[in-house]
Design an enzyme around this catalytic site. Structure first.
Site, short mmCIF file in Angstrom:
data_model
loop_
_atom_site.label_atom_id
_atom_site.label_comp_id
_atom_site.label_asym_id
_atom_site.label_seq_id
_atom_site.Cartn_x
_atom_site.Cartn_y
_atom_site.Cartn_z
CG ASP A 182 13.98 -43.23 -24.04
OD1 ASP A 182 14.89 -43.43 -24.86
OD2 ASP A 182 12.77 -43.25 -24.33
NE ARG A 191 22.15 -46.32 -28.41
CZ ARG A 191 22.78 -45.25 -28.84
NH1 ARG A 191 22.25 -44.05 -28.65
NH2 ARG A 191 23.94 -45.34 -29.46
NE ARG A 221 9.05 -41.92 -23.09
CZ ARG A 221 9.96 -40.94 -23.13
NH1 ARG A 221 11.25 -41.24 -23.28
NH2 ARG A 221 9.60 -39.68 -23.02
CE1 TYR A 243 11.84 -50.89 -22.26
CE2 TYR A 243 11.43 -52.39 -24.07
CZ TYR A 243 12.26 -51.50 -23.42
OH TYR A 243 13.49 -51.23 -23.93
#
Lengths: 246, 246
Positions: free
Chosen positions: A52, A50, A197, A110
């Site tokens: 965000d 997934r 995050r 990331y």
């Protein structure tokens, strides 16, 4: 039946993330619509993870199963012709029928992009966090090394997550500066909901003094979300690379 | 009376260029609205040049004359708070009353950005020309050297221009490649309407064989717009630097 591995790139600004949701535009729904238009049938598409809302992807992988006879080359060209301009298919290739974009993924990288100067940059609007205060990339890099290795990342997981096993391995976590741009790169075997995050937000809270230097190991071992920092905004985050065993 | 020199940066995607126009949103009109809100009066703002619709600026200069007592620092902060996010004020400084952003400009640099790969890049949408065919940057660089020096650029000026003197000096014209990105940079004392875009379009027409290699000197001396190439799209163009005598 054929199984095609699609590698995408997308600007997440206009999307509520990857996963299909009721009443929201997502990358997966756009891709399913495009594939249906080309193949004449609704096909299952499975993403590597997934993402965000408003998170970007330099690279995102998914697989699509279809009964239709269409070459990877034709599917590639047709998808790019039909998809909105903020999503691009970088490649399409046939993979074994049992290949699964999520379960077969062995790791992901990331990157989190920060614009560190007083004035905003119109060209980085929605694409980098604008952080106008002092940011010592070298010092944060040193702090970030505490994330390396295998830990229970419960303290770095959004409380609404219902995943049971919160142990993940972080293989790389670097903070580098290139002029006004600071990039935080994190590579690991898997990531919890909001994990990158919260890692970034915690580093920024160390920077601004809200969290003590050297306390990341204790925050990790506390398994307490309230001890970690804020969740950094989504728009600075890019899924950068997705790994599979060849 | 004070005269303030503003240096801006803007993403031109949503604007019909710099200059105020009836029934169109322009950068100048947005800036005048912002300044009026801050200063409480409508003030004259003079730009260093016009720009075409959808052209970007890494740097754009203008001067603003006001009777109000406001420090450059306060004006700077207030403008960035009020302006839309795709326009940023990089600096504000007081200049002599007779300073004029257009007449005192001694030169400008433009850059034209080309994405040279098969697949589009969502992050360069509206910000680079997507050119998926072969592009030999070194060969085009050699061709581009014919633009150097002082020439009548009538052949490289939109026919609807009503400027009389079409002689301009080009000091630099380079074509460089960095991976999939090709950048054409042009520096000169001044530019005619669409001049850089026609120079770029002509180089691309040489690349694809529509215009013969080595013919730029003849096109220049013909002063005939129909002999030069197409006008390259606006969205690849950036006003990059504006020069003043210190």
């Amino acid at each position: 039946m054929k199984n095609e591995l699609l590698t995408l790139c997308f600007d997440g600004t206009n999307y509520h993330g990857w996963q299909v949701q009721p009443n929201a535009v997502t990358v997966q729904s756009r891709l399913q619509d495009a594939a249906e238009r080309i193949l004449g049938e609704r096909v299952p598409i499975t993403g590597c993870s997934r993402t965000d809302a408003h998170v970007h992807a330099d690279m995102f992988c998914c697989n699509l199963r279809t009964h239709k006879e269409v070459s990877p080359e034709k599917l590639h060209t047709a998808l790019n012709a039909v998809l909105p301009r903020d999503i691009a298919v970088l490649s399409v290739r046939e993979v074994p029928l049992d290949f699964h974009a999520r379960y077969d993924c062995t790791g992901k990288s990331y990157r989190y992009l920060i614009l560190n100067r007083a004035v905003r940059d119109p060209f980085l609007e929605n694409r980098a966090l604008h952080y106008p205060w002092t940011l010592d990339a070298e010092a944060l890099h040193a702090q970030a090394q505490s994330f390396l290795g295998t830990h229970d990342f419960s303290a770095f997981c959004a409380s609404k997550s219902d995943v049971e096993d919160k142990v993940r391995e972080i293989r790389e976590c670097t903070v580098t500066r290139n002029g006004n741009l600071v990039e935080i790169r994190v590579t690991g075997d898997g990531f919890l909901y909001n994990m990158v995050r919260i890692m970034v937000g915690t580093l920024l809270d160390v920077q601004c003094g809200k969290i003590a230097v050297g306390s990341i190991p204790q925050i990790l071992s506390s398994c307490d979300r309230t001890r970690a920092g804020v969740t950094a905004p989504a728009h600075g985050l890019y899924l950068h690379k997705v790994y599979y065993e060849e």
